[in-house]
Motif scaffolding. Structure first.
Motif: not given
Length: 283
Positions: A52-76
């Protein structure tokens, strides 16, 4: 050995495709915001190894999009790891130094207490925990400060700024290990072969040496590229960002060397290669 890679255009995924014959799945074939589709892709391809070499990597934007980041970085990754465990195949997953709180000066060891300071780090840590919970053969590779000739990264940003600036202020109190994406890809391929042979498994660190600040990294980038840019060190407090950054991102890579014989790279060598590929410096 058939290798299925999640990610196609990212820095590490691009290097994996350069170095080995792999099947790389872009977002059109495996959207990480759809974990079930990721698991289905693994079952359909039935590879020998999954990376798995894919991820949500927009560190600053993740502060407002944590649910999406969690979906991509944890649930997937959770769905991927469970599919690999069911099929009995190794799963390799890339993580980050941001799972640590970043105090002190000692290099973080894989077994050290985690305490992420931002949303991105929290979601990446959740991904690690999910991969372990799947109880399959796996390797988590934490790395830091990734750079290459492609994608968005610090080196390319500095070179772009050098076209219009002759002086820059760069953070000097965050210390870490710049890491060439090409070396990360080579490391993952070595680990994949090792896991196939029953070697190693668990959580590892891989980062460039020697430790440096962002300001140090910028100065070396300009020097190798032949750019005359004065770099002034500034503290993190003078460069506020939505997401907090760790001051200490040093990573102890000893267990990776012990289990796989992999030595951390000298980032200067990787940087010189990237600068050359980008058409700067001596050609």
């Amino acid at each position: 050995m058939s290798i299925l890679v999640f990610g196609k255009t990212g820095q590490v995924a691009t290097e994996l495709q350069r170095q080995a014959k792999v099947t790389a799945l872009g977002r059109n074939l495996a959207d990480l915001s759809d974990p079930a589709a990721c698991a289905a892709a693994i079952r359909a391809h039935a590879p020998a190894v999954v990376i798995n070499a894919a991820a949500y990597t927009a560190v600053d934007r993740a502060e407002q999009e944590e649910p999406l980041a969690h979906l991509v970085n944890a649930q997937a990754p959770s769905a991927m790891a469970q599919a690999c465990a069911y099929l009995g195949i190794p799963f390799l997953h890339i993580s980050t130094d941001y799972v640590f709180e970043g105090s002190g000066r000692a290099a973080w060891r894989p077994q050290d207490q985690t305490a992420p300071q931002n949303a991105y780090g929290r979601t990446k840590l959740a991904g690690e925990q999910a991969v372990r919970a799947a109880n399959g053969l796996h390797a988590i590779l934490r790395t830091s400060w990734v750079f290459s000739a492609h994608g968005a990264n610090f080196v390319k940003t500095m070179l772009r700024l050098s076209e219009s600036r002759d002086a820059l202020s760069v953070v000097g109190d965050q210390i870490g290990g710049p890491t060439p994406a090409a070396d990360i890809a080579a490391t993952l391929l070595t680990m994949a072969a090792g896991l196939q042979d029953g070697q190693g498994g668990g959580t590892y660190h891989y980062a460039g040496t020697p430790a440096a600040s962002w300001a140090d990294f910028a100065r070396e980038t300009f020097a190798l590229a032949g750019k005359v840019v004065t770099v002034t060190d500034i503290p993190t407090r003078d460069y506020p960002t939505p997401a907090a950054r760790p001051l200490n991102s040093r990573l102890d890579c000893a267990s990776l060397t012990a289990d796989f014989g992999i030595i951390p790279p000298d980032w200067h060598t990787g940087l010189a290669a990237v600068i050359k590929e980008l058409g700067h410096g001596d050609t």
